[in-house]
Design a protein around this motif. Structure first.
Motif, PDB file in Angstrom:
ATOM      1  N   THR A 193       0.828  -1.201   0.000  1.00  0.00           N
ATOM      2  CA  THR A 193       0.000   0.000   0.000  1.00  0.00           C
ATOM      3  C   THR A 193       0.863   1.251   0.000  1.00  0.00           C
ATOM      4  O   THR A 193       1.738   1.407   0.860  1.00  0.00           O
ATOM      5  CB  THR A 193      -0.921   0.014   1.233  1.00  0.00           C
ATOM      6  OG1 THR A 193      -1.611  -1.227   1.336  1.00  0.00           O
ATOM      7  CG2 THR A 193      -1.932   1.151   1.139  1.00  0.00           C
ATOM      8  N   ASP A 194       0.634   2.125  -0.959  1.00  0.00           N
ATOM      9  CA  ASP A 194       1.322   3.420  -1.025  1.00  0.00           C
ATOM     10  C   ASP A 194       0.318   4.518  -0.701  1.00  0.00           C
ATOM     11  O   ASP A 194      -0.758   4.589  -1.308  1.00  0.00           O
ATOM     12  CB  ASP A 194       1.905   3.672  -2.419  1.00  0.00           C
ATOM     13  CG  ASP A 194       3.008   2.685  -2.775  1.00  0.00           C
ATOM     14  OD1 ASP A 194       3.827   2.371  -1.887  1.00  0.00           O
ATOM     15  OD2 ASP A 194       3.029   2.213  -3.928  1.00  0.00           O
ATOM     16  N   VAL A 195       0.703   5.383   0.241  1.00  0.00           N
ATOM     17  CA  VAL A 195      -0.167   6.495   0.625  1.00  0.00           C
ATOM     18  C   VAL A 195       0.634   7.790   0.505  1.00  0.00           C
ATOM     19  O   VAL A 195       1.708   7.922   1.109  1.00  0.00           O
ATOM     20  CB  VAL A 195      -0.708   6.320   2.060  1.00  0.00           C
ATOM     21  CG1 VAL A 195      -1.692   7.442   2.396  1.00  0.00           C
ATOM     22  CG2 VAL A 195      -1.372   4.961   2.224  1.00  0.00           C
ATOM     23  N   GLU A 196       0.129   8.726  -0.279  1.00  0.00           N
ATOM     24  CA  GLU A 196       0.807   9.997  -0.525  1.00  0.00           C
ATOM     25  C   GLU A 196      -0.113  11.158  -0.182  1.00  0.00           C
ATOM     26  O   GLU A 196      -1.318  11.089  -0.379  1.00  0.00           O
ATOM     27  CB  GLU A 196       1.185  10.138  -2.005  1.00  0.00           C
ATOM     28  CG  GLU A 196       2.445   9.435  -2.421  1.00  0.00           C
ATOM     29  CD  GLU A 196       2.837   9.813  -3.844  1.00  0.00           C
ATOM     30  OE1 GLU A 196       4.008   9.638  -4.181  1.00  0.00           O
ATOM     31  OE2 GLU A 196       1.957  10.288  -4.606  1.00  0.00           O
ATOM     32  N   LEU A 197       0.516  12.239   0.293  1.00  0.00           N
ATOM     33  CA  LEU A 197      -0.188  13.485   0.541  1.00  0.00           C
ATOM     34  C   LEU A 197       0.243  14.510  -0.495  1.00  0.00           C
ATOM     35  O   LEU A 197       1.442  14.716  -0.719  1.00  0.00           O
ATOM     36  CB  LEU A 197       0.127  14.006   1.947  1.00  0.00           C
ATOM     37  CG  LEU A 197      -0.393  15.404   2.283  1.00  0.00           C
ATOM     38  CD1 LEU A 197      -1.915  15.423   2.308  1.00  0.00           C
ATOM     39  CD2 LEU A 197       0.194  15.878   3.610  1.00  0.00           C
ATOM     40  N   HIS A 198      -0.727  15.150  -1.141  1.00  0.00           N
ATOM     41  CA  HIS A 198      -0.461  16.231  -2.091  1.00  0.00           C
ATOM     42  C   HIS A 198      -0.993  17.527  -1.483  1.00  0.00           C
ATOM     43  O   HIS A 198      -2.195  17.619  -1.173  1.00  0.00           O
ATOM     44  CB  HIS A 198      -1.134  15.949  -3.430  1.00  0.00           C
ATOM     45  CG  HIS A 198      -0.554  14.790  -4.166  1.00  0.00           C
ATOM     46  ND1 HIS A 198      -0.050  14.884  -5.437  1.00  0.00           N
ATOM     47  CD2 HIS A 198      -0.380  13.485  -3.804  1.00  0.00           C
ATOM     48  CE1 HIS A 198       0.396  13.713  -5.838  1.00  0.00           C
ATOM     49  NE2 HIS A 198       0.196  12.842  -4.859  1.00  0.00           N
ATOM     50  N   VAL A 201      -0.860  25.063  -2.096  1.00  0.00           N
ATOM     51  CA  VAL A 201      -1.000  26.313  -1.350  1.00  0.00           C
ATOM     52  C   VAL A 201      -1.427  27.416  -2.308  1.00  0.00           C
ATOM     53  O   VAL A 201      -0.720  27.719  -3.279  1.00  0.00           O
ATOM     54  CB  VAL A 201       0.309  26.694  -0.645  1.00  0.00           C
ATOM     55  CG1 VAL A 201       0.117  27.979   0.173  1.00  0.00           C
ATOM     56  CG2 VAL A 201       0.800  25.559   0.247  1.00  0.00           C
ATOM     57  N   GLU A 202      -2.596  27.988  -2.036  1.00  0.00           N
ATOM     58  CA  GLU A 202      -3.123  29.098  -2.837  1.00  0.00           C
ATOM     59  C   GLU A 202      -3.098  28.792  -4.333  1.00  0.00           C
ATOM     60  O   GLU A 202      -2.768  29.649  -5.158  1.00  0.00           O
ATOM     61  CB  GLU A 202      -2.344  30.390  -2.542  1.00  0.00           C
ATOM     62  CG  GLU A 202      -2.582  30.957  -1.147  1.00  0.00           C
ATOM     63  CD  GLU A 202      -4.025  31.436  -0.954  1.00  0.00           C
ATOM     64  OE1 GLU A 202      -4.597  31.993  -1.917  1.00  0.00           O
ATOM     65  OE2 GLU A 202      -4.578  31.243   0.143  1.00  0.00           O
ATOM     66  N   GLY A 203      -3.454  27.565  -4.684  1.00  0.00           N
ATOM     67  CA  GLY A 203      -3.567  27.190  -6.083  1.00  0.00           C
ATOM     68  C   GLY A 203      -2.260  26.948  -6.807  1.00  0.00           C
ATOM     69  O   GLY A 203      -2.242  26.776  -8.030  1.00  0.00           O
ATOM     70  N   GLY A 204      -1.138  26.891  -6.086  1.00  0.00           N
ATOM     71  CA  GLY A 204       0.156  26.664  -6.716  1.00  0.00           C
ATOM     72  C   GLY A 204       0.396  25.209  -7.066  1.00  0.00           C
ATOM     73  O   GLY A 204      -0.516  24.371  -7.012  1.00  0.00           O
ATOM     74  N   ALA A 205       1.628  24.910  -7.423  1.00  0.00           N
ATOM     75  CA  ALA A 205       1.983  23.534  -7.766  1.00  0.00           C
ATOM     76  C   ALA A 205       1.958  22.668  -6.510  1.00  0.00           C
ATOM     77  O   ALA A 205       2.443  23.087  -5.452  1.00  0.00           O
ATOM     78  CB  ALA A 205       3.369  23.488  -8.403  1.00  0.00           C
ATOM     79  N   PRO A 206       1.404  21.473  -6.593  1.00  0.00           N
ATOM     80  CA  PRO A 206       1.329  20.619  -5.405  1.00  0.00           C
ATOM     81  C   PRO A 206       2.687  20.056  -5.007  1.00  0.00           C
ATOM     82  O   PRO A 206       3.549  19.820  -5.850  1.00  0.00           O
ATOM     83  CB  PRO A 206       0.380  19.494  -5.838  1.00  0.00           C
ATOM     84  CG  PRO A 206       0.487  19.448  -7.321  1.00  0.00           C
ATOM     85  CD  PRO A 206       0.752  20.857  -7.764  1.00  0.00           C
ATOM     86  N   LEU A 234      -5.371  19.818   0.984  1.00  0.00           N
ATOM     87  CA  LEU A 234      -4.722  18.523   1.164  1.00  0.00           C
ATOM     88  C   LEU A 234      -5.515  17.434   0.434  1.00  0.00           C
ATOM     89  O   LEU A 234      -6.742  17.365   0.565  1.00  0.00           O
ATOM     90  CB  LEU A 234      -4.626  18.160   2.645  1.00  0.00           C
ATOM     91  CG  LEU A 234      -3.522  18.811   3.492  1.00  0.00           C
ATOM     92  CD1 LEU A 234      -3.662  20.328   3.524  1.00  0.00           C
ATOM     93  CD2 LEU A 234      -3.543  18.253   4.913  1.00  0.00           C
ATOM     94  N   GLU A 235      -4.801  16.622  -0.312  1.00  0.00           N
ATOM     95  CA  GLU A 235      -5.410  15.468  -0.974  1.00  0.00           C
ATOM     96  C   GLU A 235      -4.562  14.243  -0.670  1.00  0.00           C
ATOM     97  O   GLU A 235      -3.376  14.201  -0.998  1.00  0.00           O
ATOM     98  CB  GLU A 235      -5.496  15.682  -2.485  1.00  0.00           C
ATOM     99  CG  GLU A 235      -6.144  14.507  -3.213  1.00  0.00           C
ATOM    100  CD  GLU A 235      -6.259  14.755  -4.708  1.00  0.00           C
ATOM    101  OE1 GLU A 235      -7.322  15.222  -5.154  1.00  0.00           O
ATOM    102  OE2 GLU A 235      -5.255  14.500  -5.423  1.00  0.00           O
ATOM    103  N   VAL A 236      -5.185  13.248  -0.055  1.00  0.00           N
ATOM    104  CA  VAL A 236      -4.498  11.993   0.257  1.00  0.00           C
ATOM    105  C   VAL A 236      -4.897  10.964  -0.786  1.00  0.00           C
ATOM    106  O   VAL A 236      -6.085  10.754  -1.057  1.00  0.00           O
ATOM    107  CB  VAL A 236      -4.859  11.491   1.665  1.00  0.00           C
ATOM    108  CG1 VAL A 236      -4.164  10.158   1.951  1.00  0.00           C
ATOM    109  CG2 VAL A 236      -4.482  12.520   2.708  1.00  0.00           C
ATOM    110  N   ARG A 237      -3.887  10.296  -1.369  1.00  0.00           N
ATOM    111  CA  ARG A 237      -4.124   9.272  -2.381  1.00  0.00           C
ATOM    112  C   ARG A 237      -3.540   7.948  -1.891  1.00  0.00           C
ATOM    113  O   ARG A 237      -2.360   7.874  -1.549  1.00  0.00           O
ATOM    114  CB  ARG A 237      -3.463   9.653  -3.703  1.00  0.00           C
ATOM    115  CG  ARG A 237      -3.894  11.006  -4.243  1.00  0.00           C
ATOM    116  CD  ARG A 237      -3.131  11.349  -5.513  1.00  0.00           C
ATOM    117  NE  ARG A 237      -3.439  12.700  -5.995  1.00  0.00           N
ATOM    118  CZ  ARG A 237      -2.897  13.258  -7.069  1.00  0.00           C
ATOM    119  NH1 ARG A 237      -2.008  12.555  -7.805  1.00  0.00           N
ATOM    120  NH2 ARG A 237      -3.222  14.478  -7.427  1.00  0.00           N
ATOM    121  N   ALA A 238      -4.375   6.938  -1.855  1.00  0.00           N
ATOM    122  CA  ALA A 238      -3.931   5.601  -1.428  1.00  0.00           C
ATOM    123  C   ALA A 238      -4.060   4.635  -2.599  1.00  0.00           C
ATOM    124  O   ALA A 238      -5.041   4.679  -3.346  1.00  0.00           O
ATOM    125  CB  ALA A 238      -4.772   5.121  -0.247  1.00  0.00           C
TER     126      ALA A 238
END
Length: 256
Positions: A193-198, A201-206, A234-238
């Motif tokens: 399982t890989d879990v990443e946080l993206h 900030v204020e619409g910039g590059a993640p 914040l967007e978490v992708r698993a």
């Protein structure tokens, strides 16, 4: 012209037979829903909505929800390695109904869930003929599969304020769609399982941050630096590659 009595009687019987409606037959249907790579959906994780409809007309025949347990892990996982093997036990979650059919009908089953986790809800459909009096109950009955992972953000809650120059603890729970836990040595493995946080900030590059598993809490997490003021999304992708399952959760906070 007057017909002979015998001929007239035969014509009457033929017409009566053509006009008489076919007798409906009670036909039992059992629908079960598996989390892809895991167990049945039902019980404590909240049920799945099941809708049976006529595939040709769109008429809804019946709707309801699954109920029961997630089943026996050993039996389910062993059956997964043997195509066609029965996975359910007497207490496994299912939706059971009886249709009164006077003719064969092409029926579509649509299943949606898990209803208690809106961020993880998905839908699967399947269509097949159902014949009057031919019960669809052998083995696992009508078995459908829902893909996905439940990703649940434990912290931060939505829209708190933090100061720049500090670290924000991000903690995330990830489970199979049936609520089955991911662990170091269990049937559903952390190392798969890989879990990443993206973070944007204020619409910039993640910016990406890997989240690491803590066996004591059972959560994935990281402490991320707050380097500038503004809205942080914040967007978490698993991702579990062994079963092609994915899940996403989102939140946001402000920094000043």
């Amino acid at each position: 012209m007057r017909l002979p009595v015998r001929v007239a009687w035969c014509i009457f019987l033929a017409c009566a037979g053509m006009a008489a409606p076919a007798r409906a037959e009670r036909t039992e249907v059992e629908v079960r829903v598996l989390a892809r790579g895991a167990k049945f959906l039902g019980g404590y994780t909240a049920p799945v909505r099941v809708v049976l409809s006529d595939a040709d007309t769109g008429e809804i025949l019946v709707r309801g929800q699954t109920s029961g347990t997630t089943g026996d892990t050993r039996i389910i996982m062993a059956a997964g390695a043997s195509p066609g093997a029965k996975r359910s036990t007497a207490d496994s979650a299912l939706f059971r109904t009886t249709l009164d059919l006077d003719r064969p009908r092409r029926v579509t089953a649509s299943v949606t869930g898990p209803l208690s986790q809106p961020q993880a809800i998905t839908t699967a459909t399947s269509t097949q003929w159902i014949l009057p009096g031919r019960h669809l109950t052998t083995g696992d009955g009508w078995l459908l599969e829902l893909p996905g992972l439940i990703v649940d953000l434990a912290s931060p809650v939505a829209y708190p304020w933090f100061k720049t120059g500090t670290n924000v603890p991000v903690r995330v729970g990830v489970t199979m769609l049936c609520g089955c836990t991911i662990s170091v040595q269990g049937p559903w493995r952390v190392d798969e399982t890989d879990v990443e946080l993206h973070v944007t900030v204020e619409g910039g590059a993640p910016r990406r941050y890997p989240l690491r598993f803590d066996p004591d809490s059972g959560l994935f997490g990281a402490d991320i630096p707050v380097e500038q003021p503004g809205l942080h999304e914040l967007e978490v992708r698993a991702w579990m590659g062994s079963s092609n399952n994915a899940g996403v959760a989102r939140t946001a906070f402000f920094a000043q």
